[in-house]
Scaffold this motif. Structure first.
Motif, mmCIF file in Angstrom:
data_model
loop_
_atom_site.group_PDB
_atom_site.id
_atom_site.type_symbol
_atom_site.label_atom_id
_atom_site.label_comp_id
_atom_site.label_asym_id
_atom_site.label_seq_id
_atom_site.Cartn_x
_atom_site.Cartn_y
_atom_site.Cartn_z
ATOM 1 N N GLY A 66 46.070 39.199 35.548
ATOM 2 C CA GLY A 66 46.581 37.904 35.096
ATOM 3 C C GLY A 66 45.654 36.774 35.480
ATOM 4 N N LEU A 67 44.735 36.412 34.587
ATOM 5 C CA LEU A 67 43.767 35.364 34.906
ATOM 6 C C LEU A 67 44.206 34.047 34.261
ATOM 7 N N GLY A 68 45.365 33.550 34.720
ATOM 8 C CA GLY A 68 45.839 32.245 34.287
ATOM 9 C C GLY A 68 45.493 31.201 35.323
ATOM 10 N N ARG A 69 46.354 30.184 35.462
ATOM 11 C CA ARG A 69 46.092 29.119 36.435
ATOM 12 C C ARG A 69 45.957 29.677 37.843
ATOM 13 N N ILE A 70 46.955 30.473 38.247
ATOM 14 C CA ILE A 70 46.966 30.989 39.616
ATOM 15 C C ILE A 70 45.881 32.047 39.803
ATOM 16 N N GLY A 71 45.773 32.964 38.851
ATOM 17 C CA GLY A 71 44.744 33.995 38.961
ATOM 18 C C GLY A 71 43.349 33.411 39.061
ATOM 19 N N SER A 72 43.081 32.375 38.278
ATOM 20 C CA SER A 72 41.763 31.725 38.322
ATOM 21 C C SER A 72 41.534 31.027 39.657
ATOM 22 N N ALA A 73 42.591 30.411 40.191
ATOM 23 C CA ALA A 73 42.470 29.745 41.499
ATOM 24 C C ALA A 73 42.197 30.754 42.609
ATOM 25 N N ILE A 74 42.821 31.922 42.521
ATOM 26 C CA ILE A 74 42.569 32.985 43.498
ATOM 27 C C ILE A 74 41.127 33.466 43.384
ATOM 28 N N ALA A 75 40.680 33.682 42.153
ATOM 29 C CA ALA A 75 39.309 34.144 41.932
ATOM 30 C C ALA A 75 38.293 33.165 42.515
ATOM 31 N N LYS A 76 38.527 31.890 42.279
ATOM 32 C CA LYS A 76 37.610 30.876 42.781
ATOM 33 C C LYS A 76 37.517 30.921 44.301
ATOM 34 N N ARG A 77 38.644 31.102 44.969
ATOM 35 C CA ARG A 77 38.645 31.149 46.428
ATOM 36 C C ARG A 77 37.931 32.393 46.949
ATOM 37 N N LEU A 78 38.199 33.543 46.317
ATOM 38 C CA LEU A 78 37.598 34.783 46.809
ATOM 39 C C LEU A 78 36.122 34.894 46.464
ATOM 40 N N GLU A 79 35.676 34.140 45.465
ATOM 41 C CA GLU A 79 34.240 34.072 45.212
ATOM 42 C C GLU A 79 33.513 33.522 46.432
ATOM 43 N N GLY A 80 34.183 32.642 47.169
ATOM 44 C CA GLY A 80 33.596 32.081 48.377
ATOM 45 C C GLY A 80 33.380 33.112 49.467
ATOM 46 N N PHE A 81 34.045 34.264 49.353
ATOM 47 C CA PHE A 81 33.839 35.363 50.297
ATOM 48 C C PHE A 81 32.794 36.352 49.776
ATOM 49 N N GLY A 82 32.144 35.980 48.685
ATOM 50 C CA GLY A 82 31.130 36.869 48.114
ATOM 51 C C GLY A 82 31.722 38.064 47.397
ATOM 52 N N CYS A 83 32.963 37.926 46.924
ATOM 53 C CA CYS A 83 33.644 39.038 46.266
ATOM 54 C C CYS A 83 33.366 39.036 44.762
ATOM 55 N N PRO A 84 32.849 40.124 44.207
ATOM 56 C CA PRO A 84 32.726 40.233 42.748
ATOM 57 C C PRO A 84 34.129 40.264 42.130
ATOM 58 N N ILE A 85 34.326 39.495 41.065
ATOM 59 C CA ILE A 85 35.653 39.364 40.455
ATOM 60 C C ILE A 85 35.684 40.038 39.089
ATOM 61 N N SER A 86 36.737 40.795 38.848
ATOM 62 C CA SER A 86 37.024 41.323 37.517
ATOM 63 C C SER A 86 38.513 41.113 37.261
ATOM 64 N N TYR A 87 38.942 41.340 36.034
ATOM 65 C CA TYR A 87 40.341 41.043 35.723
ATOM 66 C C TYR A 87 40.841 41.824 34.525
ATOM 67 N N TYR A 88 42.180 41.897 34.456
ATOM 68 C CA TYR A 88 42.867 42.360 33.248
ATOM 69 C C TYR A 88 43.874 41.296 32.878
ATOM 70 N N SER A 89 43.933 40.943 31.618
ATOM 71 C CA SER A 89 44.900 39.992 31.104
ATOM 72 C C SER A 89 45.242 40.413 29.690
ATOM 73 N N ARG A 90 46.295 39.863 29.130
ATOM 74 C CA ARG A 90 46.679 40.256 27.770
ATOM 75 C C ARG A 90 45.629 39.863 26.742
ATOM 76 N N SER A 91 44.817 38.883 27.094
ATOM 77 C CA SER A 91 43.715 38.517 26.213
ATOM 78 C C SER A 91 42.488 38.240 27.067
ATOM 79 N N GLU A 92 41.341 38.549 26.526
ATOM 80 C CA GLU A 92 40.098 38.330 27.269
ATOM 81 C C GLU A 92 39.793 36.837 27.349
ATOM 82 N N LYS A 93 39.275 36.401 28.506
ATOM 83 C CA LYS A 93 38.901 35.004 28.718
ATOM 84 C C LYS A 93 37.369 34.929 28.723
ATOM 85 N N PRO A 94 36.757 34.764 27.556
ATOM 86 C CA PRO A 94 35.296 34.873 27.452
ATOM 87 C C PRO A 94 34.523 33.839 28.260
#
Length: 335
Positions: free
Chosen positions: A152-180
């Motif tokens: 779920g890469l919506g508002r909350i999912g994107s905010a989580i991703a942004k924070r964990l990027e700061g830990f050097g974590c590679p991010i991937s996702y599944y959502s009902r539609s791709e977010k290009p």
């Protein structure tokens, strides 16, 4: 106070919210009313608004009991506890608070991730129990650099991703539609996502289609070195399968802010998922409302009456940013 307008509150909420509503309307608190049938027989026609949250909303029966209901306001980003079809049928406005707690939820997701992998709660119990004098605490797992999959890469999912990027974590996702434009790798289903990450974070809205989306297959795909973090809805996870995997060592750990039958720590198999879940050291559990903060409760954005310029029929979007069926909602245009 506008005495002629009754507001039905479905569950206890903050004192601030109750006080503010009571100043303006005739507030009816559902938990203080012993016989709702008798009460509705006398007062249902005075109730024109309903206030709920992500757990206690408005089903078809409740909506039918309030013939003059005009608006349902959910103090939550989720709408799964509201019968949207019935609202559309009756022309009832539906509002929610999709952005009000985005930061709080994302912060908590990272907190749960750190606490689960580093076993913060187990370490606290270890020190308090005096075991530190007897032996060393087991090594824990670092978060930095771990691959993270987000459902779920919506508002909350994107905010989580942004924070964990700061830990050097590679991010991937599944959502009902791709977010290009996200810049993250997309997987077409949860199984592929779980197979390619070490930390799986659930951040999607709850629908019939994703009920128990985290099942045995998904858990096994995540594997014994994987960790599950759920800050969405408890029903996303098959708790019986989760506990089995944790006990059998097929999953590394879990951080849960939500449970399927909260506040009861139970599932359909009480002995396994209820009594055992609270005993497993590598599970961190928090109370759902910990997503909320004092500032988020007492510092609302003021909207004056003259700022409400129009009411339209517009698409409602869920926490993933994907559209649900269009229903009547209230839209504020500021300025």
């Amino acid at each position: 106070m506008v005495d002629e307008i009754g507001v039905w509150m479905t569950c206890p909420m903050t004192k601030y919210l109750q006080d503010e509503l009571s100043k303006r309307f005739n507030l009816f608190k559902s938990w203080e009313i012993p016989s709702k049938v008798e009460f509705f027989n006398q007062h249902s026609r005075s109730i024109r608004a309903l206030v709920g949250n992500g757990i206690h909303g408005a089903d078809s029966s409740l909506i039918e009991s309030l013939p003059r209901l005009e608006i349902i306001s959910s103090h939550s980003s989720g709408l799964n506890q509201i019968d949207l079809v019935k609202c559309k049928e009756k022309g009832i406005f539906v509002t929610s608070t999709p952005d009000s707690l985005t930061d709080e939820v994302a912060d908590l997701a990272v907190t749960l991730t750190l606490a689960t992998l580093r076993r913060i709660c187990a370490g606290d119990r270890f020190v308090r129990s005096g075991l530190w004098k007897q032996r060393d605490f087991k090594l824990t797992t670092k978060v930095s650099g771990k691959s993270v999959g987000i459902v779920g890469l919506g508002r909350i999912g994107s905010a989580i991703a942004k924070r964990l990027e700061g830990f050097g974590c590679p991010i991937s996702y599944y959502s009902r539609s791709e977010k290009p434009n996200s810049g993250y790798k997309y997987y077409p289903n949860v199984i592929e996502l779980a197979s390619n990450c070490e930390i799986l974070v659930i951040a999607c809205s709850l629908t019939e289609a994703n009920h128990h989306i985290i099942n045995r297959e998904a858990i096994d795909a995540l594997g014994p070195n994987g960790f599950l973090i759920n800050i969405a809805r408890g029903a996303h996870v098959d708790e019986s399968e989760l506990v089995s995997a944790l006990v059998e060592g097929r999953l590394g750990g879990a951080g849960l802010d939500v449970l399927e039958h909260e506040p009861e720590v139970v599932s359909s198999t009480r002995l396994l998922a209820g009594e055992r879940l609270a005993e497993i050291n590598f599970v961190i559990q928090t109370r759902y409302q910990l997503k909320e903060t004092e500032r988020g409760e007492i510092d609302p954005v003021p909207v004056e009456r003259d700022e409400v310029s129009e009411i339209d029929q517009v698409p409602v979007k869920d926490t993933e940013g994907d559209e649900i069926d269009p229903i009547l909602v209230e839209r504020y245009k500021r300025g």
